[in-house]
Design an enzyme around this catalytic site. Structure first.
Site, PDB file in Angstrom:
ATOM      1  N   ARG A  56      -1.596   9.083   9.009  1.00  0.00           N
ATOM      2  CA  ARG A  56      -1.407   7.651   9.290  1.00  0.00           C
ATOM      3  C   ARG A  56      -0.948   6.902   8.037  1.00  0.00           C
ATOM      4  NH1 ARG A  56      -4.674   3.017   8.683  1.00  0.00           N
ATOM      5  NH2 ARG A  56      -6.511   4.221   8.108  1.00  0.00           N
ATOM      6  N   ARG A  97      -1.054   8.966   1.634  1.00  0.00           N
ATOM      7  CA  ARG A  97      -2.439   9.341   1.345  1.00  0.00           C
ATOM      8  C   ARG A  97      -2.704  10.828   1.233  1.00  0.00           C
ATOM      9  NH1 ARG A  97      -5.589   5.143   5.139  1.00  0.00           N
ATOM     10  NH2 ARG A  97      -5.000   3.428   3.789  1.00  0.00           N
ATOM     11  N   HIS A 110      -9.146   9.554   2.671  1.00  0.00           N
ATOM     12  CA  HIS A 110      -8.673   8.462   1.807  1.00  0.00           C
ATOM     13  C   HIS A 110      -8.850   8.916   0.375  1.00  0.00           C
ATOM     14  CE1 HIS A 110      -8.158   4.522   0.040  1.00  0.00           C
ATOM     15  NE2 HIS A 110      -7.862   4.012   1.223  1.00  0.00           N
ATOM     16  N   GLU A 167       0.851  -1.198   0.000  1.00  0.00           N
ATOM     17  CA  GLU A 167       0.000   0.000   0.000  1.00  0.00           C
ATOM     18  C   GLU A 167       0.883   1.244   0.000  1.00  0.00           C
ATOM     19  OE1 GLU A 167      -2.634  -0.561   3.340  1.00  0.00           O
ATOM     20  OE2 GLU A 167      -3.993  -1.803   2.169  1.00  0.00           O
ATOM     21  N   HIS A 207     -11.590   9.526   6.220  1.00  0.00           N
ATOM     22  CA  HIS A 207     -11.354   8.091   6.416  1.00  0.00           C
ATOM     23  C   HIS A 207     -10.900   7.746   7.832  1.00  0.00           C
ATOM     24  CE1 HIS A 207     -10.317   4.005   5.334  1.00  0.00           C
ATOM     25  NE2 HIS A 207      -9.053   4.187   5.665  1.00  0.00           N
TER      26      HIS A 207
HETATM   27  P1  FAD Z   1     -14.139   0.558  15.884  1.00  0.00           P
HETATM   28  O1  FAD Z   1     -13.857  -0.711  15.211  1.00  0.00           O
HETATM   29  O2  FAD Z   1     -14.649   1.683  15.056  1.00  0.00           O
HETATM   30  O3  FAD Z   1     -15.187   0.228  17.019  1.00  0.00           O
HETATM   31  C1  FAD Z   1     -15.800   1.257  17.768  1.00  0.00           C
HETATM   32  C2  FAD Z   1     -16.711   0.613  18.769  1.00  0.00           C
HETATM   33  O4  FAD Z   1     -17.114   1.580  19.728  1.00  0.00           O
HETATM   34  C3  FAD Z   1     -17.998   0.057  18.171  1.00  0.00           C
HETATM   35  O5  FAD Z   1     -18.289  -1.159  18.783  1.00  0.00           O
HETATM   36  C4  FAD Z   1     -19.047   1.097  18.569  1.00  0.00           C
HETATM   37  O6  FAD Z   1     -20.342   0.571  18.724  1.00  0.00           O
HETATM   38  C5  FAD Z   1     -18.506   1.502  19.923  1.00  0.00           C
HETATM   39  N1  FAD Z   1     -18.968   2.813  20.375  1.00  0.00           N
HETATM   40  C6  FAD Z   1     -18.731   4.028  19.850  1.00  0.00           C
HETATM   41  N2  FAD Z   1     -19.344   4.984  20.574  1.00  0.00           N
HETATM   42  C7  FAD Z   1     -19.987   4.345  21.576  1.00  0.00           C
HETATM   43  C8  FAD Z   1     -20.812   4.763  22.640  1.00  0.00           C
HETATM   44  N3  FAD Z   1     -21.134   6.046  22.841  1.00  0.00           N
HETATM   45  N4  FAD Z   1     -21.314   3.823  23.479  1.00  0.00           N
HETATM   46  C9  FAD Z   1     -21.049   2.507  23.308  1.00  0.00           C
HETATM   47  N5  FAD Z   1     -20.267   2.058  22.310  1.00  0.00           N
HETATM   48  C10 FAD Z   1     -19.749   2.960  21.460  1.00  0.00           C
HETATM   49  N6  FAD Z   1      -7.155   0.193   9.107  1.00  0.00           N
HETATM   50  C11 FAD Z   1      -6.177  -0.689   8.832  1.00  0.00           C
HETATM   51  O7  FAD Z   1      -5.213  -0.827   9.593  1.00  0.00           O
HETATM   52  N7  FAD Z   1      -6.258  -1.458   7.704  1.00  0.00           N
HETATM   53  C12 FAD Z   1      -7.280  -1.373   6.821  1.00  0.00           C
HETATM   54  O8  FAD Z   1      -7.326  -2.096   5.837  1.00  0.00           O
HETATM   55  C13 FAD Z   1      -8.310  -0.435   7.091  1.00  0.00           C
HETATM   56  N8  FAD Z   1      -9.354  -0.290   6.234  1.00  0.00           N
HETATM   57  C14 FAD Z   1     -10.377   0.545   6.571  1.00  0.00           C
HETATM   58  C15 FAD Z   1     -11.491   0.633   5.739  1.00  0.00           C
HETATM   59  C16 FAD Z   1     -12.560   1.430   6.086  1.00  0.00           C
HETATM   60  C17 FAD Z   1     -13.765   1.497   5.190  1.00  0.00           C
HETATM   61  C18 FAD Z   1     -12.509   2.183   7.286  1.00  0.00           C
HETATM   62  C19 FAD Z   1     -13.655   3.063   7.681  1.00  0.00           C
HETATM   63  C20 FAD Z   1     -11.395   2.117   8.101  1.00  0.00           C
HETATM   64  C21 FAD Z   1     -10.321   1.311   7.756  1.00  0.00           C
HETATM   65  N9  FAD Z   1      -9.203   1.217   8.575  1.00  0.00           N
HETATM   66  C22 FAD Z   1      -8.211   0.326   8.278  1.00  0.00           C
HETATM   67  C23 FAD Z   1      -9.171   1.873   9.876  1.00  0.00           C
HETATM   68  C24 FAD Z   1      -9.553   0.857  10.946  1.00  0.00           C
HETATM   69  O9  FAD Z   1     -10.571   0.010  10.451  1.00  0.00           O
HETATM   70  C25 FAD Z   1     -10.048   1.527  12.200  1.00  0.00           C
HETATM   71  O10 FAD Z   1      -9.193   2.555  12.575  1.00  0.00           O
HETATM   72  C26 FAD Z   1     -10.126   0.514  13.344  1.00  0.00           C
HETATM   73  O11 FAD Z   1     -10.908  -0.571  12.961  1.00  0.00           O
HETATM   74  C27 FAD Z   1     -10.695   1.164  14.586  1.00  0.00           C
HETATM   75  O12 FAD Z   1     -10.944   0.161  15.525  1.00  0.00           O
HETATM   76  P2  FAD Z   1     -11.443   0.560  16.973  1.00  0.00           P
HETATM   77  O13 FAD Z   1     -11.516  -0.698  17.748  1.00  0.00           O
HETATM   78  O14 FAD Z   1     -10.644   1.680  17.486  1.00  0.00           O
HETATM   79  O15 FAD Z   1     -12.915   1.136  16.714  1.00  0.00           O
HETATM   80  C1  SIN Z   2      -7.467   0.562   2.522  1.00  0.00           C
HETATM   81  O1  SIN Z   2      -7.726  -0.621   2.356  1.00  0.00           O
HETATM   82  O2  SIN Z   2      -7.162   1.347   1.633  1.00  0.00           O
HETATM   83  C2  SIN Z   2      -7.550   1.094   3.905  1.00  0.00           C
HETATM   84  C3  SIN Z   2      -6.297   0.799   4.584  1.00  0.00           C
HETATM   85  C4  SIN Z   2      -6.179   1.663   5.788  1.00  0.00           C
HETATM   86  O3  SIN Z   2      -7.022   2.521   6.036  1.00  0.00           O
HETATM   87  O4  SIN Z   2      -5.202   1.485   6.493  1.00  0.00           O
END
Ligand code: FAD
Ligand code: SIN
Length: 531
Positions: A384, A288, A237, A113, A349
């Site tokens: 990032r 990015r 993104h 990437e 993103h």
């Molecule tokens: P999340 O997985 O967002 O979980 C948040 C949790 O908090 C959820 O369960 C939600 O219900 C809960 N929550 C929020 N507010 C409250 C509240 N008030 N009360 C109770 N619960 C609450 N990163 C990579 O490293 N590789 C990738 O390939 C990648 N691809 C991505 C593709 C997309 C489309 C997106 C949007 C992001 C991508 N990212 C990627 C970024 C990555 O997915 C996220 O940064 C990461 O998953 C965040 O995880 P987290 O556990 O911090 O939060």
């Molecule tokens: C992607 O698949 O382009 C997302 C990867 C990332 O957000 O780290």
């Protein structure tokens, strides 16, 4: 008023929250709250994969260097080293949990990437996040010490201020949360609380993030007295699908990693021109911020709706094999990616800023930890690097759990917490205002606090936030709390933090680009907001 005592309360059931829960559950009773379904965070939506040094010839030093280059020098090197050196172990643990990463013979298949100088992204086709979420959730559901609580929207942290007698030290003892099934507010208490609530992408009109990404954890920590940092560093993104009906479908960066090219669409001078080489020698695989700004520049220069991302020069079987999810999804929209280019635009993103944590996941507030996208851990700096985010969730989820475990006996037990004030019993008959306000914030944040900023635009946004804040506070003070109102209140808070941070940075660095201060200053400094 229901009080639910646990040892540890975790808010968030994505990669960070579930990693911490699984690590704590050997010794402690853990509650994991999600404001909707358990899989509705960003984790399940991740496509590209997880970065780790696994290829022969690759080194930690190289991954660290790539992360610091993308982060434009604002990263905290200790945090970068900590995460990257722990990456291979995190991947191993996911393999043990049954995540079916793609294989290349006996080794894991690695994709590439933007900003990475090696192939180092492990993945499950183009739907890595779903596989990770499924594996973590399955393990958590099996564990007798983990109580998973969906449809429970945390409203605010329960701190010393909420103790039945004043305790004075700002300690956090859990959360007040709205049970969306019953409409009642419940109190979850624990010796330690972990915020794992994800990012704040939905502050913007166009975002790849799920609907619940409203910055709740950032707003809750801020209201309770925790510092936040680098909120101006919002990542856009480069390649979100442009489609009138489907607003937030990501086209993974791995597509550019596997040869996808950005071109001007038909109907304009230079149609079909591959423009990234005009902007950066790394072409489509520049970090990015650079690719997103280049696309934004071409869109504005030529008055376009979108540019094209084209992978159709690769053999059809290769394309279908690497991107089965995107292939299938776009076919339903009439786009065959083996023959047609994909219309794409940049979209919000990732939230690089957030609640300040140290290498143990500790926030400023005793008893409160945080992990994942809700934090500013020093890993990402001003931008990032792709696929470093899930990694941060695993490493910091573990780190927070480890610190709680080691210091359990020193943590004080929660005192009796005052019940939620139930005097606001009137249901509003103007729910529609919440929807209007929500749309308004997202629109002006997109228009005034987007990829290219100016002081004047930021001040315009700040003025609107002031007006909205008054309206939302009045609303919040008078009516029964609802899930939409909780989110709107947090969106206003977070929008304010983003704009204040952007106004405070008098330079352009990484994701923050302002026409009024186009140069980067010699010294890299975090923007730290103190409540
Ligand atoms: P999340 O997985 O967002 O979980 C948040 C949790 O908090 C959820 O369960 C939600 O219900 C809960 N929550 C929020 N507010 C409250 C509240 N008030 N009360 C109770 N619960 C609450 N990163 C990579 O490293 N590789 C990738 O390939 C990648 N691809 C991505 C593709 C997309 C489309 C997106 C949007 C992001 C991508 N990212 C990627 C970024 C990555 O997915 C996220 O940064 C990461 O998953 C965040 O995880 P987290 O556990 O911090 O939060
Ligand atoms: C992607 O698949 O382009 C997302 C990867 C990332 O957000 O780290």
């Amino acid at each position: 008023m229901v009080t639910r005592p646990f040892d540890v309360v975790i808010v968030g059931s994505g990669a960070a929250g579930l990693t911490a829960a699984l690590s704590l559950a050997e010794r402690f009773r853990v509650a994991v709250l999600a404001k909707g379904g358990l899989s509705e965070g960003s984790t399940a939506w991740a496509q590209g994969g997880i970065a780790a040094v696994l290829e022969e010839g690759d080194t930690f030093e190289s991954h660290i260097e790539d992360t610091m280059v993308a982060g434009a020098g604002l990263n905290n090197r200790a945090s970068v080293e900590f995460v990257i050196e722990n990456a291979p172990r995190s991947i191993e643990r996911l393999v043990e949990l049954g995540v079916p990463f793609n294989q290349d013979g006996n080794a894991l298949h690695l994709t590439r990437e933007g900003g990475h100088s090696h192939r180092r992204i492990v993945h499950v086709n183009d739907a890595t996040g779903w596989a990770v979420q499924e594996a973590l959730e399955t393990a958590a559901k099996r564990h007798p010490n983990i109580t998973l609580v969906p449809d429970m929207a945390a409203i605010d942290l329960a701190t010393s201020r909420h103790g039945e007698r004043y305790l004075g030290d700002g300690h956090v003892w859990g959360v007040y949360a709205l049970n969306r099934r019953t409409g009642q507010v419940e109190t979850f208490t624990g010796k330690a609380t972990i915020l794992a609530t994800g990012g704040a992408g939905r502050t913007y009109l166009y975002s790849t993030a799920p609907r619940g990404a409203t910055g709740d954890g950032i707003a809750m920590a801020w209201r309770a007295g925790g510092r936040v940092s680098n909120m101006e560093m919002m990542q856009f993104h480069p390649t979100c699908l442009w489609n009138l009906d489907v607003k937030n479908f990501l086209i993974t960066e791995a597509m550019r990693g596997e040869g996808g090219r950005l071109k001007l669409p038909p109907g304009v001078p230079g149609a079909g021109h591959r423009f990234m080489p005009d902007f950066d020698p790394r072409e489509e695989l520049a970090p990015r911020d650079i690719v997103a700004r280049a696309i934004d520049h071409e869109i504005k220069r030529l008055g376009l709706d979108y540019v094209h991302l084209d992978i159709s020069h690769q053999p059809p079987e290769f394309v279908k094999h690497h991107f089965p999810t995107i292939y299938a999804k776009l076919l339903t929209l009439g786009i065959d990616i083996t023959t047609d280019p994909i219309p794409v635009v940049p979209a919000q993103h990732y939230t690089c800023g957030g609640v300040i944590v140290d290498l143990k996941g500790r926030t400023d507030l005793p008893g409160l930890y945080a992990a994942g996208e809700v934090t500013q851990s020093g890993l990402h700096g001003a931008n990032r690097l792709a696929s470093n985010s899930l990694l941060e969730c695993f490493v910091f989820g573990e780190a927070a759990a480890g610190h709680i475990t080691r210091h359990w006996d020193e943590l004080p037990s929660p005192p009796p917490i005052r019940p939620w004030d139930e005097s606001r019993v009137t249901d509003s008959d103007e729910e529609v205002i919440v929807q209007h306000n929500w749309r308004e914030i997202r629109r002006f944040m997109w228009d005034y606090v987007g990829i290219v900023r100016t002081t004047k635009r930021l001040e315009r946004a700040q003025h609107r936030i002031k007006l909205l804040r008054r309206e939302v506070e009045e609303y919040y003070g008078n009516f029964r709390v609802t899930a939409d109102l909780i989110e709107l209140r947090n969106l206003v808070e977070v929008a304010d933090l983003i704009v204040r941070s952007a106004l405070a940075r008098k330079e352009s660095r990484g994701l923050h680009y302002t026409l009024d201060y186009p140069e980067m200053l010699a010294e890299a400094r975090d923007t730290i907001l103190v409540p």
